[in-house]
Design an enzyme around this catalytic site. Sequence first.
Site, PDB file in Angstrom:
ATOM      1  N   ARG A  65      21.162  -1.462  45.175  1.00  0.00           N
ATOM      2  CA  ARG A  65      20.838  -1.498  46.904  1.00  0.00           C
ATOM      3  C   ARG A  65      22.031  -2.685  47.313  1.00  0.00           C
ATOM      4  O   ARG A  65      22.255  -3.894  46.733  1.00  0.00           O
ATOM      5  CB  ARG A  65      19.403  -2.417  46.923  1.00  0.00           C
ATOM      6  CG  ARG A  65      19.083  -2.554  48.147  1.00  0.00           C
ATOM      7  CD  ARG A  65      19.121  -4.049  48.625  1.00  0.00           C
ATOM      8  NE  ARG A  65      18.337  -4.430  50.102  1.00  0.00           N
ATOM      9  CZ  ARG A  65      18.709  -5.528  50.529  1.00  0.00           C
ATOM     10  NH1 ARG A  65      19.666  -6.247  50.150  1.00  0.00           N
ATOM     11  NH2 ARG A  65      18.152  -5.838  51.563  1.00  0.00           N
ATOM     12  N   ASP A  90      23.509  -4.795  49.848  1.00  0.00           N
ATOM     13  CA  ASP A  90      23.075  -5.567  50.786  1.00  0.00           C
ATOM     14  C   ASP A  90      24.033  -5.890  51.924  1.00  0.00           C
ATOM     15  O   ASP A  90      25.314  -6.034  51.750  1.00  0.00           O
ATOM     16  CB  ASP A  90      22.777  -7.115  50.322  1.00  0.00           C
ATOM     17  CG  ASP A  90      22.284  -8.145  51.264  1.00  0.00           C
ATOM     18  OD1 ASP A  90      21.144  -8.033  51.379  1.00  0.00           O
ATOM     19  OD2 ASP A  90      23.104  -9.100  51.417  1.00  0.00           O
ATOM     20  N   GLU A 125      21.894  -0.887  52.763  1.00  0.00           N
ATOM     21  CA  GLU A 125      20.872  -1.545  53.581  1.00  0.00           C
ATOM     22  C   GLU A 125      21.755  -1.860  54.680  1.00  0.00           C
ATOM     23  O   GLU A 125      22.670  -2.968  54.869  1.00  0.00           O
ATOM     24  CB  GLU A 125      20.636  -3.113  53.130  1.00  0.00           C
ATOM     25  CG  GLU A 125      19.563  -3.702  53.963  1.00  0.00           C
ATOM     26  CD  GLU A 125      19.900  -5.352  54.346  1.00  0.00           C
ATOM     27  OE1 GLU A 125      18.932  -5.953  55.000  1.00  0.00           O
ATOM     28  OE2 GLU A 125      20.890  -5.895  54.363  1.00  0.00           O
ATOM     29  N   ASP A 127      11.790  -9.206  53.715  1.00  0.00           N
ATOM     30  CA  ASP A 127      12.442  -9.683  54.937  1.00  0.00           C
ATOM     31  C   ASP A 127      11.362  -9.753  56.141  1.00  0.00           C
ATOM     32  O   ASP A 127      10.245  -9.120  55.997  1.00  0.00           O
ATOM     33  CB  ASP A 127      13.734  -9.236  55.580  1.00  0.00           C
ATOM     34  CG  ASP A 127      14.724  -9.445  54.529  1.00  0.00           C
ATOM     35  OD1 ASP A 127      14.750 -10.603  54.134  1.00  0.00           O
ATOM     36  OD2 ASP A 127      15.676  -8.315  54.481  1.00  0.00           O
TER      37      ASP A 127
HETATM   38  C1  NOJ Z   1      19.605  -8.699  53.717  1.00  0.00           C
HETATM   39  C2  NOJ Z   1      18.360  -9.275  52.760  1.00  0.00           C
HETATM   40  O1  NOJ Z   1      17.460  -8.492  52.817  1.00  0.00           O
HETATM   41  C3  NOJ Z   1      18.060 -10.693  53.365  1.00  0.00           C
HETATM   42  O2  NOJ Z   1      16.627 -11.098  52.637  1.00  0.00           O
HETATM   43  C4  NOJ Z   1      19.192 -11.717  53.145  1.00  0.00           C
HETATM   44  O3  NOJ Z   1      18.715 -12.816  53.711  1.00  0.00           O
HETATM   45  C5  NOJ Z   1      20.287 -11.133  54.020  1.00  0.00           C
HETATM   46  N1  NOJ Z   1      20.741  -9.698  53.684  1.00  0.00           N
HETATM   47  C6  NOJ Z   1      21.603 -11.832  53.657  1.00  0.00           C
HETATM   48  O4  NOJ Z   1      21.762 -11.402  52.258  1.00  0.00           O
END
Ligand code: NOJ
Length: 561
Positions: A201, A203, A245, A310
């Site tokens: 995944r 990020d 993401e 999140d």
């Molecule tokens: C997306 C992640 O899902 C989140 O939890 C994180 O704080 C930020 N990217 C920075 O890596």
Amino acid sequence: MAERDSWWKGAVIYQLIPRSYSDGNGDGVGDLQGLSSRLSYLRWLGVDAIWLTPIYPSPLQDGGYDITDFENIHPELGDLSSFHRLLTSAHSAGIKVILDLVLNHTSHLHPWFQRARWAPKGSQERNVYVWSDDPHRYADAPVLFRKFESSNWEWDEVAQQYYLHRFLRHQPDLNYENPWVQDQMLGVVDFWLERGVDGFRLDAVPFLFEAEGNRCEGLPETHAFLKKVRKRVDESCKDVLLLAEAIQPVEEAAPYLEDDELHGAFNFALTAHLFAAVASGSCQRLTRCLQEAQNVVPGCRWALPLRNHDELWLGDGHLVPEDVIQSIRAGLHQSHGHWLNWGVNRRLAPLLNGDPRANRLLHALLYSLPGMPCLYYGDELGMGDWPGLRDRDPNRTPMAWTPARNGGFSSAPDPLLVLPPITAPGYDYRVVNVEVQKELPGSLLNWHRRMLTCRRLLPALRFGDFDLLESSHPSVIVYSRCSETMMVLVAANLSAAGASLRLDLSKWKGARTREVLWGCEYPAADENWFVYLPAYGFSWWLVGEVEDSVDQNVPLKNLNN
Ligand code: NOJ
């Protein structure tokens, strides 16, 4: 590898936070040993893959998304051997393992950053990160964590320069203009490929490169680097999923889904539209979003989350229009007062005002729409949250396994626990937990299991073509999933009131129709096919016979015994 043969096509992904899932060594922190011991549960539940939030060494200033060593395991979670054991056991249980790969930034404690700040200005070592003498560069890039930061730049006393951080100041952005950085990160991909992981995944993919005069999201150079990552994966000849993401509208997330780029991306706009539809009781905007997602990328390459670790990210009107955000604010009462940076900081169950019917409805959509449904740990139980905790911790509390102390998550004394288990009214772990719900045939957990069984038995739901059908009711969405062997009809009522409607099934006139979950026969399809759906009700029907099957009732029989 032909896409149809890929393991991830239509797979159900279960997201979990290893620190909060199961504590194997009794120190109060979930770990890989604990997770390994829960694989039998995940197999019983019927998910295809687990996605682990970052497991690397980290000072944990951003839940592990601030990494100090990309090629190791956080000592509290285990080591490379325990990771190997987890992977081997998961594979024997038929479960794939997806790792979080954070390309955009490191922790400020990463040796690369410490070296960079002491290295001479302009040197190769300094330029592993993005530095500036002027904190107004890239001024059009929004501050993402606006609750915690007021600028994307932080002054460094040692370096006597500002460094870029699109997230927290503890997370300096890597400089992808520097070929050394690209080589290192491709090396990280190789490292985990060699260890046998089944997917990454990726990020925060939009932010790898920067340029003046725009939001610094998804620049051409970023796509070019992601293509290099894909090439590495393809060269390994392994069937490995690359999942982006990118919290962006459908048309901006879609460009990552190229044949030579990434296999999948989360459809966060759809997530927001799903909540807005439940909040407003209207599914017109949801229908439009689904149509758009299909037009952009036919076939199933979207990952479909409801909630994750999140906040429920709604944005500033860029991801979904302002009125969609407003309808969520107005309709989901328990979201009030729980806004973090750009959205609601609550778990699914409280967000849905504690209504299990809405939980079932939204998952019934997730499990039948084209794509890869993503189930967030604990949502299969309707687990609650702890709103008073800092940042996104309210959504990251320990999994509830049993009614015993600490919900069976850990044998450690309470003060040592990574986060407090839920004891909030209505969500107390002594009631809302795996052990209790397994024993109750009508529980949410058993419902999820049944739905996942259905999905496995009905290939049309995983691979079938998707078509939206005309609905005569504004709260009801209707669509079909058709494969070569079967056709499944889905109708879902997004409102808190019952809905009766007429469906025009003249295309299938005369075909037998059977409700899938409980096997109930309906009148044969025709142009005036009437159905009633209760508040937040939904139905899946098999229309016609299942081709190429010795026994026409095989899928339903398997479900109903
Ligand atoms: C997306 C992640 O899902 C989140 O939890 C994180 O704080 C930020 N990217 C920075 O890596």
